[in-house]
Structures are given as C-alpha cells and as structure tokens.
Enzyme design. Sequence first.
Site, mmCIF file in Angstrom:
data_model
loop_
_atom_site.group_PDB
_atom_site.id
_atom_site.type_symbol
_atom_site.label_atom_id
_atom_site.label_comp_id
_atom_site.label_asym_id
_atom_site.label_seq_id
_atom_site.Cartn_x
_atom_site.Cartn_y
_atom_site.Cartn_z
ATOM 1 N N GLU A 122 39.314 38.271 28.873
ATOM 2 C CA GLU A 122 40.267 37.678 29.837
ATOM 3 C C GLU A 122 41.018 36.495 29.236
ATOM 4 O O GLU A 122 42.225 36.365 29.401
ATOM 5 C CB GLU A 122 39.543 37.257 31.123
ATOM 6 N N HIS B 157 32.157 38.726 42.810
ATOM 7 C CA HIS B 157 33.222 39.721 42.958
ATOM 8 C C HIS B 157 33.874 39.634 44.332
ATOM 9 O O HIS B 157 34.384 40.624 44.847
ATOM 10 C CB HIS B 157 32.681 41.141 42.744
#
Lengths: 319, 329
Positions: free
Chosen positions: B60, B129
């Site tokens: 990322e 999440h």
Amino acid sequence: MNIPQEKLVMMYQRMLKIRYFEDKVKDLFASGEMPGFVHLYLGQEAVAVGVCTALNDNDYITSTHRGHGHIIAKGGEMRCMMAELYGKATGYNKGKGGSMHIAWPKLGILGANGIVSAGIPIATGAGMSIKVRRTNQVAVCFFGDGASNEGTFHESLNIASAFNLPVVYICENNLYAVGTRQSDVRKIEDIADRAIGYGMPGLVVDGNDVVAVYEAAKEAVGRARAGEGPTLIECKTYRWRTHFEGEPDTYRPPEEVDHWLKREPIAPYRSILIQQGVLSTEGANQVEKEVLAELDEAVEFARISPLPAPETAMEDLWA
Amino acid sequence: MRQLFYNQAIAEALAEEMRRDPCVTLWGIDIGPYGGANAATKGLFEEFGADRVIDMPVSELGYVGLGVGAAATGIRPVVELQFSDWITLASEMIINQAAKMRYMFGGVLEMPLVIRAPIGGYLSAGAQHSNSFESIFAFVPGIKVVTPSTPYDAKGLLKSAIRDNNTILFFEHKKLYGMKGEVPQEEYTIPLGEAAIRRKGEHATIVTYAYMVSKCMAAAERLAQEGISVEVIDLRTVDPLDEEKILESVKKTGHLVVVQETWRQCSISSEISALVAEKALDYLDAPILRVTAKDVPVPFSPVLESYVLPDEKDIITAVQIVAGRVPVI
C-alpha cells in the site's frame, strides 16, 4: 575517458558550484542570517554531479533533506535556491519550501523531501508515468543509507523491477543516519547486495570519483531508457559536516573524518582534467572564478529580494 | 430510467474517463482480470489492457506512493485500496506528500490523484476491516474527501474527482456496492462540495453522508408518521463542506442532528457541530445532538457490532429529543 569535453568541464563546474554554495550556506547559517535547518552536501559532490551529468533536462530526479547538491547538479540556479533558503518571494518555491523542499519540475526536479525515503516511491511513480506516457525519460531517485532501511525502499524496488520501470536508484551511503553508524544497524556491508532480492543489477561505486559515478549512472540510465528496467547503485561517500548545521560532532572518530577529507572529490578531478589537457590551469581557475562570481550574485539577489507577503501563505494549496 | 448497482456506476465512471483521457490509469490489488474485490473495475482490464489497469503487489505504501509520483508527472492515477482500513499503511504518502507537495513547492506542480477505498461496517468484518477514516483526511489541508451515498452520485462524483487536479480520497461504502439506483445513460458530473437535500422538512435537520443517508431517510419516514418533518442533508463530500446548505437548513428548522457511522471524537460531526455553533447558534432551539459510533474499535460479533454502530432507532430518538418530543434522559 570517453566522455565529451563539455561534459567533463560541466562536471568540474557543477561540483565547484555545490562546494562553494554549501560552504557559503554554512557561514550564512552560522551567522544567523538564514532561518530554519540546513543539511549540507559537502563531500558528496561527485555523486550528484556524476549521476545528473548522465541525464537529460526532462529526466526526473527525487532528492532528499540533503538536497542542495542534487538541485545544482540537475541545473538548478543558485540565485533561486539561495532566495528560497532565505525564505524570499523570489525563491524557487516562493519561500514556502525552504532548504528541505526545493522543487522545479521544469528541470525534472520533483522535490527535495523532508521525510527520509519518501522520494523512493515518488521516483518509482514517475517511472510508471513515463511507461504509461511512452516517453523515453528516466527517473532517478537519490536517497541515503538510512532510507534503504525503510519500507518504501522494499516496496518500490520490488514494483519497479516487476514492471521494468525506467528508474535508477542512487543510494548515497555516507555511513551515518543522523548520529547512528550504519554498520550498527545493518548486518550487510553493501546495500547494493539487496538488489539481488529484487532481481535487478546492484553495484558499488566510489562515490568520491565523479567519473566512476558518471559511467555507472550512464550505463544504468541507458538500460532504463532501453526498457531493461531499474538498477541500484550504491555510492560510497562521506558527509564532511554533521547531519545538520549546528549539531555537535560527538559520534564520528576524528581520524575517520580526516581520512575522508583527504579523499575529497574535486581537487583530484581538477588535476586529471589539467593533466589530460581538457582544461589549462588558467581555464580551471577561470571556471572557479565564474562560479564564485555567480555565487556572490546569488547571495546578493537573495538578500535584496522581497519577503513574501504574509497573506500569500494562503495561496498554492489547491490547483 | 436505467438502474445500475453502485459498483457498476463506479466501473462506468472509470471506463468513461479512461476513454475520454488516455492519461487516466488505474492500479491497485486484484483490479485487473479479477475485476476488483468489489467488482468496481469489472471489464476494464479487458477494454484497456494491462498498461492502464495495473495489478499491484500487496504494497500500500509503495503503490499509493507511486500514485503521487505519477500524478506529479503528467498522468492521472486512480488508485484502489482493497479496504480503506489499510490506508494507514499509505498515510505518509497521502498526508505528508500528496497533500503538501503543491503547496510547499509554491504551486509549481499539480496532483491529480484519486484514491478509491471502501469504508464501513455492518458486515461483521471485525475491527480492521470496518473502519471509516474520512475524518482523519478531512483534517488535512490539501485533500478533498468524497463519500457518495447512491449509484448516481458515485458515478457523477467520481468523474469530477478524476478531472480534478488535486488529491481526492473517494470513500465507497461496502454496504452500498449492492445498492441499485437510477443512473442516466447521458454524460453528467456532480461538482465536489455540493450537498444534496434528500428530503425537505420543517422541524429538524439531519446532516449525514455515505451509508447513513439511507438509515436517515428511513428514520425520517418513520418520524413523519409521528408528525415530525425532517430535512435530510447528504453532504456527498465531507471536505469541502457545503456550509451554506447546512446553515440555511438549520436556520429554517432550528434543530440539528448530525449522523455519522464512525467514531465521535474529533470527527466530521464535531466539525459540523462547531460550524453551526459558530455561525447559527442563535437559530437553534435545542442543543445539537450527534448520532455516531461509540468510541471503541468495531467489534466482530454481530450483537456487539450493532451495539457500537448507530442504527435507525438511535437516529429517531435523537430527532425526537431535539424536537422536544421526548424528555432528555
């Protein structure tokens, strides 16, 4: 040496520019005339100049907190840099950037950077952009030994290699990250060895030999332009000064500093140029004289330049 | 009118912008032949090929950082994060680089970077999440933060985001990908920074965004049956904030409830409350109330998650309180 004469002279001139510019900044900063912090490039001149001499104007570089040398080597003007260091409206970045944040995209300079290692993915992204736009540019990333231990290094080199991006990674190993000796925090001797883990060539170069740096960079740049992917070049060098100006040197043995001062890159190169007839002694002196005159003019320009209007602090955030 | 799912609307916006401008390039994880974890890039690899729909390794920090360098050098990257929770890994490149580069370099470059990332809970996805981090990025100068609540908005706002020359965080709610809504065939864009009044009302104003819009609309419907007429404002972009629409509505209704899915402290709801306190206090007939998540990580077990995240009942109660219909406990 199979290097065009004008390039040989330019390398001499740009190394001198860096040397005298940084020396002047050292004095101006010490006198209190210049605000903020400065990290000087003294001693590492051959790296920036050797690499940038292998580049075209429209090739990109990303630089570091120790960035003055890279910007001069890429063709940056001392007067606009000096004005930026003074925080003046006429500086490259209107006084908003300062020493650690000089950028000038017209010369491919995507910015010095105050965050160690942050230039690595940015240069890699410039490489991706080159690939998408299908130009024959190259992106060069300057970073230090300290940055090579950051996650950005690993993620970026893996991506660059996987996609064959036209990027050349120049690690300037000056042995210290701020006050920490690199051998205390890294097991391997050569950072270039890490290249094998990414499937790209890695080589070690004497970073105080401008011709050796140029030749290594030229080959890597050629590979990048030919679509053959990235290269990691580790330039072994040394910074003469401490991490930033004003920091006491408590962590480096004096004999080590002396050793590297004796290995300074400019005088031996000048001798070679004279020996080989590239420059006469008078010619070399003339180059030096012109650099000093340009530097004087740069300081004068910075001093008399206007400060930015305070309310311009609210400009340039949004495109 | 034609109906599209939210993820289809996003894929259509991407495809249209990629056809219009060859500089628009996508990268992220599993966005190529796989079509994206939420199918928001479905069909794009087939149409535009591997040079413009690029599958990245799980890096990322690296691939968002590539977006910064690419945006600064003449292309328009649209970077997908598979879950917005992982934006923390990339936050250096967003907060210290993308958001600041133009400013600290005195305006010498542009940063046409879009980062798309799915937010939100209500899926028992657990604490790593289920996040909605819009408040963190709205805090940072130099970033616009977009939070579409319908397929129509997702398409129109994404097209504007891609054409914008600044860093945009485009937060898509995971619960909305399967939402269907009207999306015209014809070309349209929605300007960033304009809220939408989803329902007109007289007695109280609800300011909200993203997935909570549908919960607020359902609550408003129930409240109407009790005789409370609620105006629902969907911010669409939480930064820039449409101050005018918020203030106008509050001046009319005299009551404000701010509804957001995420944590309360130092959040979008704090900002809106401060805005109204600063600029419309005299118009308020009751204290501002906020309906938000409780300030703990989003827990896994459905019963725990429901306890932490706001629901329709919380919204109804808050409006009843500000409107003076039930005593404050």
